[in-house]
Design a protein around this motif. Structure first.
Motif, short mmCIF file in Angstrom:
data_model
loop_
_atom_site.label_atom_id
_atom_site.label_comp_id
_atom_site.label_asym_id
_atom_site.label_seq_id
_atom_site.Cartn_x
_atom_site.Cartn_y
_atom_site.Cartn_z
N SER A 168 -7.51 -11.46 49.28
CA SER A 168 -6.87 -10.16 49.46
C SER A 168 -7.00 -9.62 50.88
O SER A 168 -6.32 -8.66 51.23
N GLU A 169 -7.83 -10.24 51.68
CA GLU A 169 -8.12 -9.71 53.01
C GLU A 169 -6.85 -9.54 53.84
O GLU A 169 -6.55 -8.44 54.34
N ALA A 170 -6.12 -10.62 53.97
CA ALA A 170 -4.89 -10.57 54.77
C ALA A 170 -3.87 -9.61 54.14
O ALA A 170 -3.18 -8.87 54.84
N HIS A 171 -3.85 -9.64 52.83
CA HIS A 171 -2.92 -8.77 52.09
C HIS A 171 -3.17 -7.30 52.43
O HIS A 171 -2.25 -6.54 52.69
N LEU A 172 -4.42 -6.92 52.49
CA LEU A 172 -4.77 -5.53 52.78
C LEU A 172 -4.48 -5.19 54.24
O LEU A 172 -3.96 -4.12 54.54
N LYS A 173 -4.79 -6.11 55.11
CA LYS A 173 -4.57 -5.88 56.55
C LYS A 173 -3.11 -5.58 56.82
O LYS A 173 -2.76 -4.67 57.55
N ASP A 174 -2.25 -6.39 56.23
CA ASP A 174 -0.82 -6.29 56.53
C ASP A 174 -0.11 -5.28 55.63
O ASP A 174 1.11 -5.20 55.63
N GLY A 175 -0.86 -4.56 54.82
CA GLY A 175 -0.23 -3.58 53.95
C GLY A 175 0.75 -4.21 52.98
O GLY A 175 1.88 -3.76 52.82
N GLY A 176 0.32 -5.27 52.35
CA GLY A 176 1.18 -5.91 51.35
C GLY A 176 1.71 -7.26 51.79
O GLY A 176 2.79 -7.68 51.39
N GLY A 177 0.97 -7.94 52.62
CA GLY A 177 1.42 -9.24 53.12
C GLY A 177 1.10 -10.38 52.16
O GLY A 177 0.58 -10.17 51.08
N ALA A 178 1.42 -11.56 52.61
CA ALA A 178 1.28 -12.75 51.77
C ALA A 178 -0.17 -13.20 51.67
O ALA A 178 -1.06 -12.59 52.24
N GLY A 179 -0.40 -14.28 50.96
CA GLY A 179 -1.70 -14.94 50.96
C GLY A 179 -2.55 -14.63 49.75
O GLY A 179 -3.42 -15.40 49.40
N ILE A 180 -2.30 -13.53 49.09
CA ILE A 180 -3.13 -13.18 47.94
C ILE A 180 -2.77 -14.07 46.74
O ILE A 180 -1.60 -14.43 46.55
N LEU A 181 -3.78 -14.46 45.98
CA LEU A 181 -3.52 -15.27 44.78
C LEU A 181 -2.85 -14.39 43.73
O LEU A 181 -3.43 -13.42 43.26
N ALA A 182 -1.61 -14.73 43.39
CA ALA A 182 -0.85 -13.88 42.45
C ALA A 182 -0.57 -14.59 41.13
O ALA A 182 0.17 -14.09 40.30
N PHE A 183 -1.14 -15.78 40.94
CA PHE A 183 -0.97 -16.53 39.68
C PHE A 183 0.50 -16.81 39.39
O PHE A 183 0.96 -16.67 38.26
N LYS A 184 1.20 -17.21 40.43
CA LYS A 184 2.59 -17.61 40.25
C LYS A 184 2.66 -19.09 39.86
O LYS A 184 1.67 -19.83 39.99
N ALA A 185 3.85 -19.51 39.44
CA ALA A 185 4.04 -20.92 39.08
C ALA A 185 3.68 -21.84 40.25
O ALA A 185 3.16 -22.94 40.05
N ALA A 186 3.94 -21.36 41.46
CA ALA A 186 3.70 -22.21 42.63
C ALA A 186 2.21 -22.39 42.94
O ALA A 186 1.82 -23.33 43.62
N ASP A 187 1.37 -21.49 42.43
CA ASP A 187 -0.07 -21.64 42.67
C ASP A 187 -0.60 -22.78 41.82
O ASP A 187 -0.21 -22.92 40.66
N SER A 188 -1.51 -23.56 42.38
CA SER A 188 -1.98 -24.73 41.63
C SER A 188 -2.81 -24.30 40.42
O SER A 188 -3.52 -23.29 40.45
N ALA A 189 -2.70 -25.10 39.36
CA ALA A 189 -3.46 -24.81 38.14
C ALA A 189 -4.96 -24.81 38.44
O ALA A 189 -5.70 -23.97 37.93
N ALA A 190 -5.38 -25.71 39.30
CA ALA A 190 -6.81 -25.80 39.62
C ALA A 190 -7.30 -24.50 40.23
O ALA A 190 -8.37 -23.99 39.87
N ARG A 191 -6.53 -23.94 41.14
CA ARG A 191 -6.93 -22.69 41.81
C ARG A 191 -6.98 -21.54 40.80
O ARG A 191 -7.92 -20.74 40.79
N LYS A 192 -6.00 -21.49 39.94
CA LYS A 192 -5.96 -20.41 38.95
C LYS A 192 -7.13 -20.53 37.97
O LYS A 192 -7.82 -19.56 37.69
N ASN A 193 -7.32 -21.73 37.46
CA ASN A 193 -8.40 -21.94 36.48
C ASN A 193 -9.77 -21.62 37.07
O ASN A 193 -10.64 -21.07 36.40
N LYS A 194 -9.95 -21.99 38.33
CA LYS A 194 -11.24 -21.81 38.97
C LYS A 194 -11.66 -20.35 38.93
O LYS A 194 -12.82 -20.02 38.65
N VAL A 195 -10.72 -19.47 39.19
CA VAL A 195 -11.01 -18.04 39.18
C VAL A 195 -11.51 -17.60 37.82
O VAL A 195 -12.56 -16.96 37.70
N CYS A 196 -10.80 -17.93 36.79
CA CYS A 196 -11.17 -17.47 35.45
C CYS A 196 -12.48 -18.12 35.01
O CYS A 196 -13.32 -17.48 34.37
N LEU A 197 -12.66 -19.38 35.37
CA LEU A 197 -13.84 -20.11 34.92
C LEU A 197 -15.10 -19.68 35.65
O LEU A 197 -16.21 -20.04 35.25
#
Ligand code: HEC
Ligand code: HEC
Ligand code: HEC
Ligand code: HEC
Ligand code: HEC
Ligand code: HEC
Ligand code: HEC
Ligand code: HEC
Ligand code: HEC
Ligand code: HEC
Length: 290
Positions: free
Chosen positions: A80-109
């Motif tokens: 979220s760091e970059a996202h906050l800096k840019d007032g709504g910029g890219a980079g934040i994990l948003a759990f979209k289809a394009a985000d890898s399953a491994a990255r998404k699962n890691k957060v929840c796990l």
């Protein structure tokens, strides 16, 4: 909480790092304590994000994750760091289809260590499903969490299995007598590795009379449990048997040591269970005729 409607354009990265540190501590201790929440920790973070995401932040107050004070926005939305800096910029994990399953699962796990220990090794984890395939985290009612229950969450992908529950002989799943999750753990749904245990003990929870203990057990049940002879999803055959003819089922294992006078029997005309009535076991007869 988010009465302040003005976007906060900038959050110092020092404060942010402190915040992330706190979140990681909280996450760590939750995991260690078996995912049990200690005390509400969400307020700051919800305010920060809520400055711009007012609706989401408000609705968040009705979700299980906020009610138990377990998770702040950034414990799931990493980067979220970059996202906050840019007032709504890219980079934040948003759990979209394009985000890898491994990255998404890691957060929840990070937190859900106990209930999902087997997820990644199971067939769903291996097939790159992720937690958000079935769970809507921002849904307001707790049980929207599983996108309404232990059958609807399954049938979009397993149409073929669902179809069997409309065959003649079946468990009344469509009428709500049981659900897919009555028999399958959604996080480790495969039953194939736990033959005796799952296939038998699971069934015996409801079909207690089939479990014995019997003085004379039918050896077949020890082979693969109940599904040796039944398909619990449903079949066109009576008693959910896996073959139309009972004799064919018996002949699939018993070809040799049959009594000589059985040789006139055949799969069209003979119902073996008209004499061998106690197919699941007996205390009186080692050939299961009473
Ligand atoms: C438990 C993990 C988790 C927490 C905590 C969480 N989110 Fe989310 N968020 C998700 C997931 C997963 C998605 C993807 C959509 C979905 O599956 O519900 C998402 C989607 C979003 C979206 C984009 C989609 C939309 O609904 O507009 C925004 C914005 C968002 N979250 C903001 C927040 C804010 C703000 C907070 C804190 C108040 C927060 N989230 C807390 C997991 C979380
Ligand atoms: C200064 C305003 C602002 C703040 C503060 C802010 N966001 Fe956002 N956020 C936005 C805007 C604007 C968008 C839409 C950007 C886009 O569509 O590219 C957005 C989009 C998102 C998305 C969706 C990203 C996507 O790819 O669709 C998520 C998730 C999200 N924010 C989470 C958060 C979280 C979590 C916080 C707090 C750590 C936060 N935001 C703080 C303005 C903000
Ligand atoms: C910071 C720790 C944390 C993170 C990260 C987290 N959770 Fe949770 N979650 C919890 C806690 C604690 C509970 C309450 C557990 C309980 O009552 O046993 C919970 C509850 C749930 C529930 C049950 C809700 C209900 O209906 O009772 C679901 C489903 C869930 N989380 C899914 C997710 C998903 C999906 C993610 C990733 C997007 C996620 N969680 C990330 C801590 C977390
Ligand atoms: C295939 C769909 C599916 C996937 C993928 C899935 N879940 Fe679930 N989950 C469910 C269903 C359905 C339930 C409700 C189970 C029930 O009613 O017995 C549930 C229940 C839960 C619960 C509450 C009950 C419990 O077991 O503690 C939590 C927490 C949870 N899931 C977290 C997760 C996490 C974390 C992931 C990713 C690692 C995940 N789930 C992946 C379908 C799924
Ligand atoms: C997004 C699609 C999807 C959803 C939703 C889904 N599954 Fe699956 N499931 C799969 C895939 C892909 C596999 C692995 C490939 C296969 O065996 O078909 C699988 C495998 C399985 C297996 C193991 C099959 C085997 O031969 O070992 C079972 C059992 C199962 N799922 C049950 C469920 C249950 C119960 C639910 C609901 C809680 C569910 N599935 C939801 C896609 C899904
Ligand atoms: C009465 C218990 C029960 C119910 C209810 C149930 N299953 Fe099963 N399921 C089993 C058993 C036992 C097996 C193992 C069968 C085998 O090994 O031959 C199995 C196997 C599977 C398999 C892998 C093999 C196959 O037949 O494709 C999938 C996928 C599956 N089930 C999905 C589901 C779904 C989806 C639902 C809900 C629509 C569901 N099951 C409901 C007991 C059940
Ligand atoms: C060797 C094959 C075989 C195995 C293994 C088997 N069954 Fe059966 N089962 C049958 C046959 C054959 C019938 C039909 C009996 C008849 O024609 O009267 C039947 C009938 C049933 C019935 C309906 C009639 C009744 O007696 O209530 C239930 C319920 C049942 N079985 C449950 C189970 C369960 C639970 C298991 C595992 C503990 C199991 N079966 C294992 C062959 C088997
Ligand atoms: C949650 C309880 C429950 C579980 C678990 C369960 N059953 Fe059933 N079973 C039922 C009920 C209730 C019926 C009667 C049909 C209905 O209403 O769904 C039934 C019917 C049957 C029948 C047909 C009986 C007849 O008279 O023809 C067979 C065979 C059967 N079950 C086998 C199994 C097997 C094998 C398993 C394990 C994989 C199993 N059941 C697990 C509740 C259960
Ligand atoms: C999956 C294989 C399998 C199926 C199907 C099966 N049986 Fe068996 N059956 C066995 C095994 C194994 C034994 C134990 C044999 C032993 O101890 O030598 C046994 C034992 C028996 C016995 C006791 C006499 C003996 O040889 O020990 C009878 C009678 C019998 N089965 C009848 C049937 C009938 C009738 C059916 C059809 C409804 C049937 N079996 C289906 C595997 C099977
Ligand atoms: C008319 C009643 C009757 C029918 C129908 C019947 N059996 Fe039998 N079966 C018996 C009797 C009685 C015995 C005991 C042996 C004897 O008396 O020769 C027996 C013995 C057996 C044995 C044990 C052989 C041994 O001693 O190890 C098996 C296995 C068997 N039957 C399988 C079957 C199969 C498979 C069918 C269907 C094709 C079938 N039976 C149909 C009455 C019947």
């Amino acid at each position: 909480m988010s009465a302040n409607k003005q976007p906060k354009p900038f959050v110092s990265s020092v404060r942010l790092l402190a915040l992330l540190g706190l979140v990681l501590c909280v996450a760590g201790s939750l995991a260690a304590a078996g995912s049990r929440p200690q005390a509400p920790q969400t307020a700051k973070d919800v305010d920060t994000c809520g400055a711009c995401h007012e609706d989401v932040a408000k609705a968040f107050g009705r979700t299980p994750h906020s009610a138990i004070g377990a998770a702040s926005c950034t414990s799931c939305h990493a980067g979220s760091e970059a996202h906050l800096k840019d007032g709504g910029g890219a980079g934040i994990l948003a759990f979209k289809a394009a985000d890898s399953a491994a990255r998404k699962n890691k957060v929840c796990l990070t937190c859900h260590t106990a209930s999902n220990a087997q997820f990644l090794a199971g067939p769903h984890g291996k097939a790159s499903l992720d937690c958000t395939t079935c769970h809507s985290v921002h849904a307001s009612k707790p049980h929207d969490g599983a996108k309404s229950g232990g059958t609807k969450a399954c049938i979009t992908c397993h149409q073929d299995v669902y179809a069997k529950f409309s065959l003649n002989e079946r468990h009344h799943l469509q009428e709500g007598v049981l659900e897919c999750t009555t028999c399958h753990n959604p996080h480790e749904p495969s039953t194939l590795g736990r033959l005796g245990g799952f296939k038998q003990e699971l069934c015996l929870k409801c079909h207690t009379d089939k479990g014995g203990p019997f003085l004379f057990e039918h050896g077949s049940s020890r082979v693969e449990g109940c599904v040796t002879c039944h398909d619990p999803h449903g079949t066109p055959n009576r008693h959910m048997l896996s073959t139309p003819s009972v004799a064919d089922l018996c002949f699939s294992c018993h070809t040799i040591q049959l009594p000589q006078w059985h040789s006139s029997f055949n799969s069209q005309t003979t119902n073996c269970t008209s004499c061998h009535t106690k197919m699941h076991g007996s205390n009186l007869s080692n050939i299961f005729i009473r």
